[in-house]
Write a protein that holds these residues in place. Sequence first.
Motif, PDB file in Angstrom:
ATOM      1  N   GLY A  11       0.849  -1.094  -0.051  1.00  0.00           N
ATOM      2  CA  GLY A  11      -0.100  -0.085  -0.016  1.00  0.00           C
ATOM      3  C   GLY A  11       0.646   1.156  -0.054  1.00  0.00           C
ATOM      4  O   GLY A  11       0.536   2.295   0.681  1.00  0.00           O
ATOM      5  N   ILE A  12       1.854   1.195  -0.770  1.00  0.00           N
ATOM      6  CA  ILE A  12       2.942   2.305  -0.752  1.00  0.00           C
ATOM      7  C   ILE A  12       3.131   2.671  -2.103  1.00  0.00           C
ATOM      8  O   ILE A  12       2.763   2.161  -3.172  1.00  0.00           O
ATOM      9  CB  ILE A  12       4.138   2.129  -0.183  1.00  0.00           C
ATOM     10  CG1 ILE A  12       4.738   0.819  -0.599  1.00  0.00           C
ATOM     11  CG2 ILE A  12       3.945   2.057   1.428  1.00  0.00           C
ATOM     12  CD1 ILE A  12       6.306   0.452  -0.116  1.00  0.00           C
ATOM     13  N   LYS A  13       3.603   4.165  -2.238  1.00  0.00           N
ATOM     14  CA  LYS A  13       3.839   4.492  -3.741  1.00  0.00           C
ATOM     15  C   LYS A  13       5.099   4.050  -4.201  1.00  0.00           C
ATOM     16  O   LYS A  13       6.195   3.704  -3.271  1.00  0.00           O
ATOM     17  CB  LYS A  13       3.898   6.173  -3.735  1.00  0.00           C
ATOM     18  CG  LYS A  13       2.619   6.638  -3.626  1.00  0.00           C
ATOM     19  CD  LYS A  13       2.449   8.247  -3.928  1.00  0.00           C
ATOM     20  CE  LYS A  13       1.031   8.535  -3.595  1.00  0.00           C
ATOM     21  NZ  LYS A  13       1.037   9.881  -2.752  1.00  0.00           N
ATOM     22  N   ASP A  14       5.205   4.067  -5.626  1.00  0.00           N
ATOM     23  CA  ASP A  14       6.602   3.653  -6.032  1.00  0.00           C
ATOM     24  C   ASP A  14       7.754   4.333  -5.644  1.00  0.00           C
ATOM     25  O   ASP A  14       9.026   3.751  -5.706  1.00  0.00           O
ATOM     26  CB  ASP A  14       6.591   3.670  -7.635  1.00  0.00           C
ATOM     27  CG  ASP A  14       5.607   2.623  -8.341  1.00  0.00           C
ATOM     28  OD1 ASP A  14       5.191   2.004  -7.339  1.00  0.00           O
ATOM     29  OD2 ASP A  14       5.839   2.591  -9.550  1.00  0.00           O
ATOM     30  N   ASN A  15       7.518   5.573  -5.232  1.00  0.00           N
ATOM     31  CA  ASN A  15       8.748   6.483  -4.827  1.00  0.00           C
ATOM     32  C   ASN A  15       8.910   6.414  -3.136  1.00  0.00           C
ATOM     33  O   ASN A  15       9.596   7.380  -2.663  1.00  0.00           O
ATOM     34  CB  ASN A  15       8.587   7.684  -5.347  1.00  0.00           C
ATOM     35  CG  ASN A  15       7.534   8.644  -4.950  1.00  0.00           C
ATOM     36  OD1 ASN A  15       6.680   7.869  -4.326  1.00  0.00           O
ATOM     37  ND2 ASN A  15       7.250   9.758  -5.365  1.00  0.00           N
ATOM     38  N   ALA A  16       8.161   5.534  -2.548  1.00  0.00           N
ATOM     39  CA  ALA A  16       8.313   5.448  -1.191  1.00  0.00           C
ATOM     40  C   ALA A  16       9.672   5.353  -0.553  1.00  0.00           C
ATOM     41  O   ALA A  16      10.679   4.631  -1.373  1.00  0.00           O
ATOM     42  CB  ALA A  16       7.362   4.153  -0.686  1.00  0.00           C
ATOM     43  N   THR A  17      10.141   5.969   0.606  1.00  0.00           N
ATOM     44  CA  THR A  17      11.432   5.824   1.115  1.00  0.00           C
ATOM     45  C   THR A  17      11.413   4.482   1.701  1.00  0.00           C
ATOM     46  O   THR A  17      10.655   3.987   1.990  1.00  0.00           O
ATOM     47  CB  THR A  17      11.589   7.074   1.943  1.00  0.00           C
ATOM     48  OG1 THR A  17      10.682   6.886   3.248  1.00  0.00           O
ATOM     49  CG2 THR A  17      11.462   8.280   1.400  1.00  0.00           C
ATOM     50  N   LYS A  23       7.682   1.140   7.897  1.00  0.00           N
ATOM     51  CA  LYS A  23       6.711   1.634   8.423  1.00  0.00           C
ATOM     52  C   LYS A  23       5.369   0.800   7.928  1.00  0.00           C
ATOM     53  O   LYS A  23       4.435   0.213   8.814  1.00  0.00           O
ATOM     54  CB  LYS A  23       6.264   3.248   8.303  1.00  0.00           C
ATOM     55  CG  LYS A  23       5.518   3.657   9.427  1.00  0.00           C
ATOM     56  CD  LYS A  23       5.404   5.317   9.421  1.00  0.00           C
ATOM     57  CE  LYS A  23       4.185   5.606   9.745  1.00  0.00           C
ATOM     58  NZ  LYS A  23       3.874   7.145   9.195  1.00  0.00           N
ATOM     59  N   ALA A  24       5.055   0.779   6.670  1.00  0.00           N
ATOM     60  CA  ALA A  24       3.917  -0.056   5.973  1.00  0.00           C
ATOM     61  C   ALA A  24       4.141  -1.323   6.343  1.00  0.00           C
ATOM     62  O   ALA A  24       2.949  -2.227   6.826  1.00  0.00           O
ATOM     63  CB  ALA A  24       3.819   0.467   4.485  1.00  0.00           C
ATOM     64  N   TYR A  25       5.264  -1.724   6.315  1.00  0.00           N
ATOM     65  CA  TYR A  25       5.352  -3.382   6.742  1.00  0.00           C
ATOM     66  C   TYR A  25       5.106  -3.676   8.015  1.00  0.00           C
ATOM     67  O   TYR A  25       4.253  -4.784   8.210  1.00  0.00           O
ATOM     68  CB  TYR A  25       6.878  -3.814   6.348  1.00  0.00           C
ATOM     69  CG  TYR A  25       7.021  -5.341   6.794  1.00  0.00           C
ATOM     70  CD1 TYR A  25       6.631  -6.424   6.326  1.00  0.00           C
ATOM     71  CD2 TYR A  25       7.849  -5.357   8.068  1.00  0.00           C
ATOM     72  CE1 TYR A  25       7.012  -7.663   6.990  1.00  0.00           C
ATOM     73  CE2 TYR A  25       7.972  -6.614   8.517  1.00  0.00           C
ATOM     74  CZ  TYR A  25       7.631  -7.684   7.986  1.00  0.00           C
ATOM     75  OH  TYR A  25       7.507  -8.976   8.651  1.00  0.00           O
ATOM     76  N   ARG A  26       5.445  -2.833   9.001  1.00  0.00           N
ATOM     77  CA  ARG A  26       5.428  -3.070  10.547  1.00  0.00           C
ATOM     78  C   ARG A  26       3.770  -3.021  10.657  1.00  0.00           C
ATOM     79  O   ARG A  26       3.338  -4.099  11.395  1.00  0.00           O
ATOM     80  CB  ARG A  26       6.068  -2.265  11.186  1.00  0.00           C
ATOM     81  CG  ARG A  26       7.456  -2.305  11.359  1.00  0.00           C
ATOM     82  CD  ARG A  26       7.917  -1.482  12.228  1.00  0.00           C
ATOM     83  NE  ARG A  26       9.704  -1.567  12.322  1.00  0.00           N
ATOM     84  CZ  ARG A  26      10.533  -0.557  12.537  1.00  0.00           C
ATOM     85  NH1 ARG A  26      10.033   0.655  12.751  1.00  0.00           N
ATOM     86  NH2 ARG A  26      11.676  -0.896  12.436  1.00  0.00           N
ATOM     87  N   LYS A  27       3.015  -2.217  10.103  1.00  0.00           N
ATOM     88  CA  LYS A  27       1.589  -2.142  10.369  1.00  0.00           C
ATOM     89  C   LYS A  27       0.886  -3.271   9.699  1.00  0.00           C
ATOM     90  O   LYS A  27       0.239  -3.828  10.463  1.00  0.00           O
ATOM     91  CB  LYS A  27       1.330  -0.741   9.751  1.00  0.00           C
ATOM     92  CG  LYS A  27      -0.152  -0.520  10.359  1.00  0.00           C
ATOM     93  CD  LYS A  27      -0.443   0.834  10.140  1.00  0.00           C
ATOM     94  CE  LYS A  27      -1.948   1.394  10.691  1.00  0.00           C
ATOM     95  NZ  LYS A  27      -2.384   2.744  10.122  1.00  0.00           N
ATOM     96  N   LEU A  28       1.212  -3.679   8.687  1.00  0.00           N
ATOM     97  CA  LEU A  28       0.649  -4.608   7.982  1.00  0.00           C
ATOM     98  C   LEU A  28       0.968  -6.082   8.630  1.00  0.00           C
ATOM     99  O   LEU A  28       0.144  -6.889   8.980  1.00  0.00           O
ATOM    100  CB  LEU A  28       0.763  -4.826   6.532  1.00  0.00           C
ATOM    101  CG  LEU A  28       0.268  -3.799   5.626  1.00  0.00           C
ATOM    102  CD1 LEU A  28       0.870  -3.779   4.131  1.00  0.00           C
ATOM    103  CD2 LEU A  28      -1.301  -3.731   5.604  1.00  0.00           C
ATOM    104  N   ALA A  29       2.161  -6.395   9.079  1.00  0.00           N
ATOM    105  CA  ALA A  29       2.613  -7.472   9.602  1.00  0.00           C
ATOM    106  C   ALA A  29       1.842  -7.900  11.328  1.00  0.00           C
ATOM    107  O   ALA A  29       1.514  -8.574  11.436  1.00  0.00           O
ATOM    108  CB  ALA A  29       4.162  -7.537   9.922  1.00  0.00           C
ATOM    109  N   ARG A  30       1.783  -6.715  11.935  1.00  0.00           N
ATOM    110  CA  ARG A  30       0.870  -6.747  12.922  1.00  0.00           C
ATOM    111  C   ARG A  30      -0.854  -6.997  12.631  1.00  0.00           C
ATOM    112  O   ARG A  30      -0.993  -7.969  13.378  1.00  0.00           O
ATOM    113  CB  ARG A  30       0.875  -5.370  13.669  1.00  0.00           C
ATOM    114  CG  ARG A  30       2.247  -5.077  14.429  1.00  0.00           C
ATOM    115  CD  ARG A  30       1.856  -4.078  15.327  1.00  0.00           C
ATOM    116  NE  ARG A  30       1.514  -2.704  14.975  1.00  0.00           N
ATOM    117  CZ  ARG A  30       2.035  -1.722  14.451  1.00  0.00           C
ATOM    118  NH1 ARG A  30       3.596  -1.964  14.485  1.00  0.00           N
ATOM    119  NH2 ARG A  30       1.705  -0.553  14.219  1.00  0.00           N
ATOM    120  N   LYS A  31      -1.225  -6.436  11.621  1.00  0.00           N
ATOM    121  CA  LYS A  31      -2.399  -6.788  11.073  1.00  0.00           C
ATOM    122  C   LYS A  31      -2.822  -8.175  10.784  1.00  0.00           C
ATOM    123  O   LYS A  31      -3.877  -8.776  11.220  1.00  0.00           O
ATOM    124  CB  LYS A  31      -2.922  -5.472  10.071  1.00  0.00           C
ATOM    125  CG  LYS A  31      -4.394  -6.037   9.890  1.00  0.00           C
ATOM    126  CD  LYS A  31      -4.738  -4.955   8.918  1.00  0.00           C
ATOM    127  CE  LYS A  31      -6.143  -5.160   8.387  1.00  0.00           C
ATOM    128  NZ  LYS A  31      -6.551  -4.237   7.287  1.00  0.00           N
TER     129      LYS A  31
END
Lengths: 319, 116
Positions: A11-17, A23-31
């Motif tokens: 759920g991130i953009k192609d130019n994500a840092t 951050k996105a991974y951590r959140k989804l991994a918890r979910k």
Amino acid sequence: MEFKDYYKILGIKDNATTEDIKKAYRKLARKYHPDVSKEDNAESQFKEIGEAYEVLKDPEKRAEYDQLKQLGARGRDGSFQPPPGWQSANHFHEAFSGDSQFSDFFEAIFGQHGSARRHYSSQGFQQTIKMRGDDIHHRIALFLEEAYQGCQRTLQFQVPEADNQGLITHRTKTLNVKIPAGVTQNQHIRLKGQGAPGIGGGPSGDLFLEIELAPHPLFHAEGKDIFLNIPVTPWEAALGCAITIPTLGGKVSLKIPAGAQAGQRFRLKGRGLPGTPPGDQYAILQLTQPAHHSDKAKSLYQQLAQETSHFNPRQKLGV
Amino acid sequence: MSPHHPPITISDVEVIDASPRFSLIEICARCGVDQTLIIAMVSYGIVEPHNDYHIPEQWRFMAGDLIRLQKALRLKRDLSLNLSGLAFALDLLDEVNSLRQDINQLQHYIKTMQQD
């Protein structure tokens, strides 16, 4: 092969840092962690997220992936082929772990020689190593009747399997298991040696089955004891009576003494779930009466009211 | 994907919650970690050993404890939790599970009431 959009998965953009990715991974991994999530597809979601993160967190792999995303041939049906002669610069090895499994897409890009299978002989994992196979844990849902009588269940689950070259594949294992009579909520059953196979001649793990009892329309189980609410009329409770009540083992007759009170419990010894010793069944008295009374019944009640006018049911309330 | 294997029939199963039976050494072998980590997890109350708390050699664990430790180790690995966070997360998960069971019971009860 289906093209996997790792950016979309996280759920991130192609130019994500890199920080955004983490951050996105951590959140989804918890979910979606299979030990936490109750969503049906949690396990496959979690694997996809892990796979996407594995690639995008590493700048080198990410660069390769981005390049492939642009160059890779796409069929009309959306299927994906890496460009001819594609070889990853990354010598990717994953430590052996029973429950991680990357997609064919991932293996085709980063797997050794484009193999759909993977080695775990690198970095200290040599053939000489001897390791016990992982234990596998599953829940099985049973009806109370099945727990009472014992039953047979067919289970299917994935086990990792290593061939003699150390390549890991997963296969579906099917077991017919006889569940003994008298198992209770959250109890565990062990099937020795039916977990993941060992490595290098190590013993297999065990399979643990945790019992989950489905709610029953009448009975409620606590451990081996069974509870059942028994509705009786006020006159049945006042006069005493013999009534027929259900138990898991069939109907039985229960004698209610005169003057029985609501909430009173009657124990039917040994009528709970079987075992040594077996559980008991408790019948809990509930008072009930018709919603409407005939004129005659009403006048009988009035007589009863006069007859027992000395009784104050609310004495304890101080009124 | 995988070659077809015939089902295996098992009629000899073991109901194992009657007594705690796994020693610390056995727990470590099954979890693939060393004693220090398990002892630390016990000190955070993630599982309670049976027998004398002060002598780890005498600890015995139930099957449920073993499964809880394996689950805890997966969570620790996958979500990079420290032990205090891990113990806290497991307590909350227990509470969520018990609330879910209560909700199931209540919904079930409401349904039977409505039918009457």
